[in-house]
Scaffold this motif. Structure first.
Motif, mmCIF file in Angstrom:
data_model
loop_
_atom_site.group_PDB
_atom_site.id
_atom_site.type_symbol
_atom_site.label_atom_id
_atom_site.label_comp_id
_atom_site.label_asym_id
_atom_site.label_seq_id
_atom_site.Cartn_x
_atom_site.Cartn_y
_atom_site.Cartn_z
ATOM 1 N N GLN A 41 0.831 -1.206 0.000
ATOM 2 C CA GLN A 41 0.000 0.000 0.000
ATOM 3 C C GLN A 41 0.864 1.254 0.000
ATOM 4 O O GLN A 41 0.568 2.218 -0.712
ATOM 5 N N LYS A 42 1.955 1.244 0.780
ATOM 6 C CA LYS A 42 2.866 2.391 0.786
ATOM 7 C C LYS A 42 3.523 2.559 -0.579
ATOM 8 O O LYS A 42 3.687 3.679 -1.059
ATOM 9 N N ALA A 43 3.887 1.446 -1.208
ATOM 10 C CA ALA A 43 4.512 1.517 -2.526
ATOM 11 C C ALA A 43 3.533 2.062 -3.563
ATOM 12 O O ALA A 43 3.912 2.874 -4.411
ATOM 13 N N VAL A 44 2.283 1.644 -3.495
ATOM 14 C CA VAL A 44 1.258 2.139 -4.420
ATOM 15 C C VAL A 44 1.071 3.645 -4.218
ATOM 16 O O VAL A 44 0.981 4.409 -5.185
ATOM 17 N N GLN A 45 1.029 4.064 -2.959
ATOM 18 C CA GLN A 45 0.878 5.493 -2.664
ATOM 19 C C GLN A 45 2.073 6.276 -3.212
ATOM 20 O O GLN A 45 1.905 7.345 -3.799
ATOM 21 N N LYS A 46 3.274 5.741 -3.071
ATOM 22 C CA LYS A 46 4.480 6.402 -3.580
ATOM 23 C C LYS A 46 4.417 6.504 -5.101
ATOM 24 O O LYS A 46 4.759 7.539 -5.679
ATOM 25 N N VAL A 47 3.962 5.444 -5.761
ATOM 26 C CA VAL A 47 3.845 5.462 -7.225
ATOM 27 C C VAL A 47 2.837 6.529 -7.654
ATOM 28 O O VAL A 47 3.076 7.269 -8.615
ATOM 29 N N GLN A 48 1.723 6.638 -6.933
ATOM 30 C CA GLN A 48 0.723 7.661 -7.270
ATOM 31 C C GLN A 48 1.307 9.061 -7.101
ATOM 32 O O GLN A 48 1.089 9.931 -7.943
ATOM 33 N N GLN A 49 2.062 9.279 -6.025
ATOM 34 C CA GLN A 49 2.683 10.586 -5.819
ATOM 35 C C GLN A 49 3.693 10.872 -6.927
ATOM 36 O O GLN A 49 3.780 11.998 -7.424
ATOM 37 N N ASP A 50 4.463 9.855 -7.308
ATOM 38 C CA ASP A 50 5.435 10.029 -8.391
ATOM 39 C C ASP A 50 4.735 10.350 -9.708
ATOM 40 O O ASP A 50 5.196 11.201 -10.474
ATOM 41 N N GLU A 51 3.612 9.684 -9.973
ATOM 42 C CA GLU A 51 2.857 9.961 -11.202
ATOM 43 C C GLU A 51 2.342 11.392 -11.210
ATOM 44 O O GLU A 51 2.384 12.065 -12.241
ATOM 45 N N GLU A 52 1.864 11.874 -10.059
ATOM 46 C CA GLU A 52 1.382 13.251 -9.973
ATOM 47 C C GLU A 52 2.522 14.232 -10.204
ATOM 48 O O GLU A 52 2.361 15.233 -10.911
ATOM 49 N N ALA A 53 3.677 13.944 -9.609
ATOM 50 C CA ALA A 53 4.842 14.822 -9.793
ATOM 51 C C ALA A 53 5.282 14.818 -11.260
ATOM 52 O O ALA A 53 5.616 15.869 -11.812
ATOM 53 N N LEU A 54 5.265 13.651 -11.889
ATOM 54 C CA LEU A 54 5.640 13.566 -13.298
ATOM 55 C C LEU A 54 4.653 14.317 -14.186
ATOM 56 O O LEU A 54 5.044 14.948 -15.175
ATOM 57 N N GLU A 55 3.380 14.259 -13.847
ATOM 58 C CA GLU A 55 2.367 14.994 -14.618
ATOM 59 C C GLU A 55 2.608 16.503 -14.513
ATOM 60 O O GLU A 55 2.544 17.220 -15.516
ATOM 61 N N ARG A 56 2.919 16.982 -13.298
ATOM 62 C CA ARG A 56 3.220 18.410 -13.140
ATOM 63 C C ARG A 56 4.471 18.777 -13.932
ATOM 64 O O ARG A 56 4.525 19.832 -14.585
ATOM 65 N N GLU A 57 5.479 17.929 -13.910
ATOM 66 C CA GLU A 57 6.712 18.186 -14.652
ATOM 67 C C GLU A 57 6.437 18.194 -16.158
ATOM 68 O O GLU A 57 6.960 19.022 -16.894
ATOM 69 N N ARG A 58 5.591 17.265 -16.624
ATOM 70 C CA ARG A 58 5.234 17.213 -18.043
ATOM 71 C C ARG A 58 4.541 18.503 -18.469
ATOM 72 O O ARG A 58 4.843 19.075 -19.516
ATOM 73 N N GLU A 59 3.618 18.987 -17.641
ATOM 74 C CA GLU A 59 2.920 20.237 -17.951
ATOM 75 C C GLU A 59 3.902 21.403 -18.004
ATOM 76 O O GLU A 59 3.813 22.257 -18.887
ATOM 77 N N HIS A 60 4.850 21.412 -17.078
ATOM 78 C CA HIS A 60 5.862 22.473 -17.057
ATOM 79 C C HIS A 60 6.719 22.408 -18.322
ATOM 80 O O HIS A 60 7.007 23.437 -18.949
ATOM 81 N N LEU A 61 7.109 21.210 -18.702
ATOM 82 C CA LEU A 61 7.928 21.049 -19.906
ATOM 83 C C LEU A 61 7.162 21.442 -21.166
ATOM 84 O O LEU A 61 7.741 22.025 -22.091
#
Length: 113
Positions: A41-61
């Motif tokens: 569950q912690k790993a899934v939560q970390k993956v979701q946070q990473d996906e959100e961070a990557l989405e923000r980075e993609r929008e910035h790029l």
């Protein structure tokens, strides 16, 4: 008859010990599975946070890419203007009327003296 009861109680005691050991093994397995579930569950939560961070980075790029494309278009436009000026000759820029944009309305008032 006493020996038969003793044999039965020894057999029953052995069975009871085996059942206790089996129960303890199952409890240990349950605890291990619960711990593994928490880690997953912690790993899934970390993956979701990473996906959100990557989405923000993609929008910035994407925004940066759009800005770069606009600047490239401006550079291309300016190069075209420079090439047009060069084709008119060396001093064409001196003879050309300056391109001035003015938003100021200038009015001259004469005051009688």
């Amino acid at each position: 008859m006493g020996e038969r009861q003793a044999a039965r109680s020894d057999a029953g005691g052995g069975l009871e010990d085996a059942l206790r050991a089996e129960y303890k093994s199952l409890e240990d397995l349950k605890a291990m599975m619960q711990s593994a579930l928490k880690r997953v569950q912690k790993a899934v939560q970390k993956v979701q946070q990473d996906e959100e961070a990557l989405e923000r980075e993609r929008e910035h790029l994407e925004a940066d890419l759009e800005e770069v494309q606009q600047k490239e278009a401006e550079v291309t436009r300016l190069r075209g203007e420079i090439d047009a000026l060069k084709s008119r000759g060396l001093f064409a820029c001196c003879a050309a009327k300056p391109m001035v944009e003015s938003d100021v309305d200038v009015r001259i008032h004469s005051h009688p003296e």
